[in-house]
Design an enzyme around this catalytic site. Structure first.
Site, mmCIF file in Angstrom:
data_model
loop_
_atom_site.group_PDB
_atom_site.id
_atom_site.type_symbol
_atom_site.label_atom_id
_atom_site.label_comp_id
_atom_site.label_asym_id
_atom_site.label_seq_id
_atom_site.Cartn_x
_atom_site.Cartn_y
_atom_site.Cartn_z
ATOM 1 N N SER A 123 0.827 -1.207 0.000
ATOM 2 C CA SER A 123 0.000 0.000 0.000
ATOM 3 C C SER A 123 0.863 1.259 0.000
ATOM 4 O O SER A 123 1.614 1.498 -0.923
ATOM 5 C CB SER A 123 -0.964 -0.036 1.194
ATOM 6 O OG SER A 123 -1.888 1.016 1.113
ATOM 7 N N ASP A 182 -0.802 1.138 -4.773
ATOM 8 C CA ASP A 182 -1.709 0.080 -5.247
ATOM 9 C C ASP A 182 -3.088 0.626 -5.588
ATOM 10 O O ASP A 182 -4.020 -0.129 -5.842
ATOM 11 C CB ASP A 182 -1.806 -1.069 -4.239
ATOM 12 C CG ASP A 182 -2.511 -0.688 -2.955
ATOM 13 O OD1 ASP A 182 -2.335 0.455 -2.496
ATOM 14 O OD2 ASP A 182 -3.222 -1.537 -2.387
#
Length: 569
Positions: free
Chosen positions: A142, A300
């Site tokens: 992330s 992401d």
């Protein structure tokens, strides 16, 4: 203490030259060896996340392999001839880990569908559902710094893996030899044998069409809006630009030095759209182009942050700010368009602003609170789906910049959020207002709710012990007041107990257990304390309520100071 494990890795970890060199470099370094081997990376409902490198406490092809072998065993325990979808982002070794996982699934008799190039996390969730897979994984960490990578696992519903499945995977992992117990086969051989298959371009187009269908004002001309967009070296570049083009937004400038994938994140060491540093390149570019909006998605592409041009100055909005704006825009817009469903439902996490509740009540929308983690929002969509009422779901969001409108995926989605934010900004621009002005009008109507968060890093084994000690101390010696305001309600989500100090009563919390403590204060303000589920941090969430902006800001500062002291920092 961990010499034997280190020596075993020196002997057997031979598939990755980077690991070989790292193991050589830490020879004789007791602290480095201890940190790399003192524990195994924990596999939970969020999968794995850790620093890339050699050792059981690191992200590498062996820890990824062990997790994949566990997930493969779980799939084979519930179905025959199973299948799995795989995606990855721009992080260091993401493609390597994704292909290694595909090889392991194939060797275990599970067909692996893998994207040909990096793709956003929500597009993994979509592929799982579209291809009727039994599970899915995405290799990403992330918004963490470049030294991290991770492994998110998903169930057949497109939600992150549930507790029961995660426990099963962990049990298999604990029994598998990390070097000799993992089945694998050559990627190209598996591809030729049909055991690995690339995901077709039609799946990507179907996903974008699902996003496009969730526009609020479908005929709105958005060509009046100008935007600078940065994918922060990540996977959002192609899909975000594609969806903005599909809605007719042509005036989009991409930050050139952050356009292409780069897992080292050279221009954004913290590729996190929550922080101003991530916008520095966009802000510099804006000096010459003066756009209405700056847009940033994390690597992401499941979270998005924005900065709004207000009189020539760019104001960064928080995740709560954007969520409040989106909920009000979607409810009011769909009401005016005649597309608002009967008994609409919105979902938020417990640490997300209570201003959401005021807006939901205003439009007759049911608001559901869930634990922190978007999978819990996904579970609520699934409950509606089982009843044949998915259309009632209008928006789910969490304060950490994650949003989803529509049940086509079951994770936060920065592609649809980017589309709706730009549509919303264009809509209000036609009324002569920017998003900060719209937000202020919401505050004036419902009251000022100012939220903030403080993160306290606690690295390594000692850090973990410190976090556990803080949480136990808060349970054993809960404060009577914070920042001069009485604590009226304590919600201990770890023990599922609500204690009403004013009434002297206790009752059960109707939520799954989670290591979170909430202190509600007189006047409506509150703080939450929660260890991060993905990083070595303990988090302090603050929401200050006031009749005026000045009152709310003063309370916010006082709560931040008192909360920091309460945690011992």
């Amino acid at each position: 203490m961990y010499t034997k494990q280190y020596e075993l890795w020196c002997k057997k970890a031979i598939k990755d030259n980077d690991l070989i060199e790292e193991l050589k470099s830490i020879k004789g370094n007791t602290d480095a060896i201890s940190d790399a081997f003192y524990k195994d990376l924990e596999f939970g409902t969020g999968g794995l996340r850790g620093v890339i490198g050699a050792g059981t406490n690191r992200m590498n092809i062996y820890t990824v392999g062990k997790a994949t072998q566990g997930l493969a065993a779980y799939i084979n325990s519930v179905t025959e001839n199973g299948s799995v979808a795989i995606a990855y982002d721009s992080r260091i070794k993401s493609d390597t880990f994704a292909k290694a996982a595909a090889e392991i699934f194939a060797a275990n008799g599970i067909k692996a569908y893998i994207y040909k190039e990096l793709m956003p996390t929500p597009m993994l969730s979509y592929a799982v559902r579209k291809l009727s897979c039994d599970a899915g994984i995405v290799i990403t960490a992330s918004h963490n710094p470049s030294k991290y990578n991770g492994y998110k696992a998903y169930g057949p519903d497109g939600c992150q893996l549930g507790l029961e499945a995660a426990d099963y995977v962990l049990s298999i992992m604990n029994s598998v030899d990390i070097f000799d117990g993992v089945k694998t086969m050559d990627f190209n051989e598996a591809l030729k044998a049909g055991k690995i298959e690339y995901i077709d371009e039609s799946v990507i187009e179907d996903y974008l069409n699902e996003v496009l269908a969730r526009r609020v004002h479908k005929n709105l001309d958005v060509s009046n809006l100008s935007v600078i967009y940065t994918p922060l070296h990540g996977s959002g570049n192609k899909p975000v630009r594609s969806i903005l083009s599909k809605i007719g937004l042509k005036n989009v400038t991409v930050v050139p030095e952050q356009e292409l994938p780069n897992g080292n994140f050279p221009t954004a060491p913290y590729p996190n759209p929550e922080i101003r540093q991530a916008f520095e390149c966009a802000l510099k570019l804006a000096e010459n182009t003066n756009p209405d909006l700056l847009l940033a998605t994390d690597p992401d592409c499941d979270r998005v942050g924005i900065a709004v041009n207000h009189g020539g100055e760019y104001t960064l909005l928080t995740g709560n700010d954007v969520g409040v704006l989106l909920l009000d825009y979607i409810l009011s817009g769909r009401l005016s368009e005649g597309t608002l469903p009967k008994d609409p439902v919105a979902v938020k996490t417990i640490v997300t602003t209570e201003l959401t509740r005021k807006i939901a009540e205003h439009y007759g929308c049911k608001l559901i609170d869930v634990l922190t983690g978007f999978k819990f929002i996904g579970e609520q969509i699934a409950i509606l789906e089982e009843k044949g009422e998915t259309e009632r779901y209008v928006l789910g969001f969490e304060e950490s910049y994650g949003y989803l409108a529509g049940g086509y995926v079951r994770d936060k989605d920065a592609v649809i959020a980017s589309m709706l934010i730009c549509e919303m900004a264009a809509f209000y621009k036609t009324e002569g207002k920017d998003l900060t002005e719209v937000l202020d009008s919401i505050y004036k109507k419902h009251g000022y709710f100012k939220c903030s968060q403080k993160n306290f890093a606690c690295e390594g084994q000692s850090g973990m012990e410190k976090i556990n000690g803080i949480m136990q101390s808060l349970r054993d010696n809960s404060p009577k007041e914070i920042a001069g305001k009485k604590v009226v309600i304590i919600r201990d989500y770890g023990n599922s107990i609500t204690t009403n100090k004013a009434e002297g009563t206790t009752e059960k919390l109707d939520l799954p257990k989670s290591n979170v403590i909430e202190f509600s204060l007189e006047g409506g303000s509150h703080i939450f304390v929660r260890p991060s589920g993905t990083e070595p941090k303990i988090k302090l969430y603050i929401e200050a309520v006031g009749a005026t902006l000045e009152e709310a800001l003063a309370t916010q500062e006082a709560l931040a100071n008192s909360g920091t002291t309460l945690l011992g920092f």
